[in-house]
Design an enzyme around this catalytic site. Structure first.
Site, PDB file in Angstrom:
ATOM      1  N   HIS A  46       0.861  -1.181   0.000  1.00  0.00           N
ATOM      2  CA  HIS A  46       0.000   0.000   0.000  1.00  0.00           C
ATOM      3  C   HIS A  46       0.901   1.236   0.000  1.00  0.00           C
ATOM      4  O   HIS A  46       2.030   1.198   0.509  1.00  0.00           O
ATOM      5  CB  HIS A  46      -0.876   0.023   1.250  1.00  0.00           C
ATOM      6  CG  HIS A  46      -1.929  -1.021   1.277  1.00  0.00           C
ATOM      7  ND1 HIS A  46      -2.978  -0.986   2.159  1.00  0.00           N
ATOM      8  CD2 HIS A  46      -2.098  -2.145   0.537  1.00  0.00           C
ATOM      9  CE1 HIS A  46      -3.754  -2.033   1.969  1.00  0.00           C
ATOM     10  NE2 HIS A  46      -3.233  -2.754   0.985  1.00  0.00           N
ATOM     11  N   GLU A  48       0.960   3.865   1.794  1.00  0.00           N
ATOM     12  CA  GLU A  48       1.439   4.259   3.124  1.00  0.00           C
ATOM     13  C   GLU A  48       2.612   3.399   3.564  1.00  0.00           C
ATOM     14  O   GLU A  48       3.610   3.897   4.102  1.00  0.00           O
ATOM     15  CB  GLU A  48       0.330   4.111   4.179  1.00  0.00           C
ATOM     16  CG  GLU A  48      -0.919   4.901   3.892  1.00  0.00           C
ATOM     17  CD  GLU A  48      -1.980   4.076   3.173  1.00  0.00           C
ATOM     18  OE1 GLU A  48      -1.674   3.466   2.125  1.00  0.00           O
ATOM     19  OE2 GLU A  48      -3.125   4.056   3.647  1.00  0.00           O
ATOM     20  N   CYS A  76      -6.086   1.744   5.907  1.00  0.00           N
ATOM     21  CA  CYS A  76      -6.683   0.506   6.403  1.00  0.00           C
ATOM     22  C   CYS A  76      -6.058   0.186   7.763  1.00  0.00           C
ATOM     23  O   CYS A  76      -5.140   0.867   8.219  1.00  0.00           O
ATOM     24  CB  CYS A  76      -6.442  -0.638   5.412  1.00  0.00           C
ATOM     25  SG  CYS A  76      -4.709  -1.154   5.314  1.00  0.00           S
ATOM     26  N   CYS A  79      -2.215  -0.384   7.630  1.00  0.00           N
ATOM     27  CA  CYS A  79      -1.450   0.850   7.471  1.00  0.00           C
ATOM     28  C   CYS A  79      -1.544   1.722   8.717  1.00  0.00           C
ATOM     29  O   CYS A  79      -0.550   2.346   9.113  1.00  0.00           O
ATOM     30  CB  CYS A  79      -1.928   1.600   6.236  1.00  0.00           C
ATOM     31  SG  CYS A  79      -1.537   0.722   4.696  1.00  0.00           S
TER      32      CYS A  79
END
Length: 142
Positions: A46, A48, A76, A79
């Site tokens: 992801h 992040e 999420c 993260c």
């Protein structure tokens, strides 16, 4: 947030869910990335996670004191946990994620007593553009 939106657009052009992130320390952009989950066949890739990894590598530390993280979509749970573990000071995000968010909805990672660090959270920054980009991406695929 404009740079994070640029990263999100680039991720979408690669066929990734259009999410972008930028990490800033002492006013300097340290890392920027867009999702690369499909490209790298890595469910943790992801935006992040990528900027946190890059920034920690540059800092030579697992802690990012004084860092500001800009993300186009509410992080999420995975993260959000990484943001807390890295001790990011401030989180700015655009669109809310009612399906998979881990900050304001869903897991609410920062509200758990097991969360040892809670960043300042600012939401809705660039939300309209981020939401429009995400909606257009998923409309094209359905």
């Amino acid at each position: 947030m404009d740079m994070a939106l640029d990263e999100a657009r680039a991720a979408g052009a690669r066929g990734e869910v259009p999410v972008g992130a930028v990490l800033v320390q002492t006013g300097v952009v340290v890392a920027r990335a867009g999702n690369r989950v499909r490209e790298w066949r890595d469910p943790t890739a992801h935006a992040e996670m990528l900027v946190i990894r890059a920034a920690c590598g540059q800092a030579g530390s697992e802690r990012l004191a004084g860092a500001d993280l800009y993300v186009t979509l509410e992080p999420c749970a995975m993260c959000a946990a990484a943001i807390a573990a890295a001790r990011v000071d401030r989180l700015y995000y655009g669109a809310a994620d009612p399906k998979s968010g881990g900050v304001a909805v869903g897991a609410r990672v920062f509200a758990h007593p097991q969360c040892h660090h809670v960043p300042e959270v600012y939401d809705g920054i660039g939300a309209a553009e981020a939401e429009a980009m995400l909606k257009a991406f998923f409309v094209e695929r359905r």
